[in-house]
Design a protein around this motif. Structure first.
Motif, short mmCIF file in Angstrom:
data_model
loop_
_atom_site.label_atom_id
_atom_site.label_comp_id
_atom_site.label_asym_id
_atom_site.label_seq_id
_atom_site.Cartn_x
_atom_site.Cartn_y
_atom_site.Cartn_z
N PRO A 59 8.90 -1.43 -12.82
CA PRO A 59 7.53 -0.78 -12.60
C PRO A 59 6.32 -1.50 -12.54
O PRO A 59 5.56 -0.97 -11.74
CB PRO A 59 7.71 0.54 -13.76
N ASN A 60 6.31 -2.12 -13.53
CA ASN A 60 5.13 -3.05 -13.72
C ASN A 60 4.84 -4.29 -12.58
O ASN A 60 3.55 -4.32 -12.05
CB ASN A 60 5.00 -3.87 -15.02
N GLN A 61 5.77 -4.62 -12.01
CA GLN A 61 5.74 -5.48 -10.83
C GLN A 61 5.50 -4.63 -9.59
O GLN A 61 4.53 -5.26 -8.68
CB GLN A 61 7.14 -5.87 -10.46
N ALA A 66 1.02 -3.18 -5.83
CA ALA A 66 0.32 -2.30 -5.25
C ALA A 66 -1.33 -2.26 -5.49
O ALA A 66 -2.00 -2.26 -4.15
CB ALA A 66 0.74 -0.68 -5.98
N LYS A 67 -1.42 -2.73 -6.80
CA LYS A 67 -3.12 -2.95 -6.97
C LYS A 67 -3.55 -4.31 -6.01
O LYS A 67 -4.65 -3.99 -5.53
CB LYS A 67 -3.21 -3.24 -8.34
N GLU A 72 -6.62 -6.02 -1.18
CA GLU A 72 -7.01 -6.73 -0.25
C GLU A 72 -7.17 -6.05 1.29
O GLU A 72 -7.88 -6.20 1.93
CB GLU A 72 -5.26 -7.72 0.09
N VAL A 73 -6.29 -4.88 1.35
CA VAL A 73 -6.65 -3.93 2.56
C VAL A 73 -8.07 -3.26 2.50
O VAL A 73 -8.81 -3.43 3.42
CB VAL A 73 -5.86 -2.68 2.35
N VAL A 88 5.84 -0.13 -0.66
CA VAL A 88 4.51 -0.39 -0.31
C VAL A 88 3.62 0.69 -0.54
O VAL A 88 4.13 1.61 -0.10
CB VAL A 88 4.38 -1.02 1.04
N PRO A 89 2.40 0.68 -1.34
CA PRO A 89 1.68 1.87 -1.57
C PRO A 89 0.80 2.16 -0.51
O PRO A 89 0.48 1.63 0.68
CB PRO A 89 0.81 1.38 -2.60
N PRO A 90 0.55 3.56 -0.21
CA PRO A 90 -0.46 4.06 0.63
C PRO A 90 -1.60 3.36 0.56
O PRO A 90 -2.34 3.32 -0.46
CB PRO A 90 -0.64 5.50 -0.02
#
Length: 361
Positions: A59-61, A66-67, A72-73, A88-90
């Protein structure tokens, strides 16, 4: 481009494909790579945004990746994100995800309760179905994987099949085989229960005495399960079995072999071991699964998953027929050249990424 891990920090088919795509993308486009690392930051490309994952829980990975991806996006504002992780996060940016199979990074191969196994499989399917709703396209590597994704609830309209490429300059026939009495069988793959190296050792041990005198088996690859490695070392005791572990380059080991065995009992999404060996002009005995049959074009020797007797019989057939070994290897090399060119594969990815800039309705 976002990947939880990247070669040589880790070696597996998924990451190897992503590395090849990254190298080709950089030739034609402006690209940013966000990737995690465990072994060391120095193993990543110098230009990558590296994310330390060592010592973290899963979960921490995911939170750390995600952060970094979102940051970067937001900073760079890309036209599209390409990831090899369903997690991959939204980001608010059109996103394409590559899914090789539904193993979700797991291949235990160990006995578990039927109820636990059913629950785990159901949970994974539901997770893929839910996560895919945030993606603009899902790329998968075989028709077999496409059908599995549809069964998991991924919308058929989102799925595109692009079969993996192989670097046929790197994976190529060696300079020539030396004359020797011993026939070299090799199993180049990650070492874990689902890959079933124990079946290859068992088949070798069961060869008739005269065949066994002139056979040896080389187990080659990254150690993904140390307990399993200890088990197969014990199984291989006093057998003509050799281990080459965590090698930096697997190609010379394939080129040195006469025959490649690939008796995987995992639900493979593609079957890189078989196809890379074919590119090296080697005959392959492979586990008869839909995705592997599709990737190999049916060339080679198919054996039912887990069938040691059939594996042993195929090994004996190839030992007794040098011309069959040569002709099967040549046919495999031609198949890979015609069907798994990386130039053709990258052209397909470019089309998918370009059209993904407009979200599906």
């Amino acid at each position: 481009m976002a990947s939880r891990r990247f070669p040589p920090d880790v070696y597996s088919g998924t990451e190897t494909v992503f590395q090849a795509l990254y190298e080709r993308a950089r030739r034609h486009h402006e690209v940013r790579l966000v990737t995690g690392w465990v072994r060391g930051r120095e193993h990543l490309p110098a230009e990558a945004v590296g994310v330390r994952l060592r010592g973290m829980s899963k979960p921490n990975q995911w939170l750390a990746m995600a952060k970094a991806i979102r940051s970067e996006v937001k900073r760079w504002r890309p036209d599209v994100v390409l990831s090899n992780n369903i997690e991959v996060p939204p980001t608010g940016c059109p996103t394409v995800c590559i899914i090789h199979d539904l193993n979700f990074g797991q291949a235990s191969g160990r006995p578990v309760g039927a109820r636990v196994e059913r629950w785990s499989a159901l949970a994974r399917r539901q997770f893929y179905g839910l996560r895919s709703r945030a993606l603009h396209r899902v790329v998968t590597v075989s028709e077999a994987s496409r059908m599995a994704l549809i069964d998991a609830g991924v919308a058929e309209a989102r799925i595109v099949v692009i079969r993996n490429g192989v670097d046929t300059d790197r994976f190529s026939p060696g300079s020539g085989s030396s004359e020797r009495e011993t026939l070299n069988f090799a199993y180049p793959s990650r070492i874990l229960p689902g890959k079933a190296q124990h079946l290859a050792i068992d088949a070798l041990a069961r060869l008739p005495r005269l065949h066994k005198r002139r056979a040896e088996l080389h187990i080659v690859g990254a150690v993904a399960d140390g307990v399993y490695l200890d088990q197969i070392r014990v199984q291989a005791y006093q057998q003509p079995v050799h281990f080459s572990l965590d090698v930096s380059d697997i190609v010379p080991h394939i080129q040195a072999a006469d025959v490649i065995v690939f008796p995987s009992v995992m639900a493979e999404g593609f079957g890189f071991t078989a196809v890379e060996a074919m590119a090296c002009g080697k005959p392959v005995i492979w586990s008869d699964q839909p995705a592997i049959r599709e990737a190999t074009g049916g060339i080679g020797f198919a054996v039912a998953p887990g069938d040691v007797t059939a594996l042993r019989a195929s090994m004996m057939t190839l030992m007794d027929d040098p011309e069959l070994r040569r002709s099967t290897g040549a046919a495999g090399r031609l198949w890979v050249e015609q069907n798994h060119s990386w130039d053709g594969v990258w052209a397909q990815y470019e089309r998918v990424l370009a059209t993904s800039a407009t979200p599906l309705r």
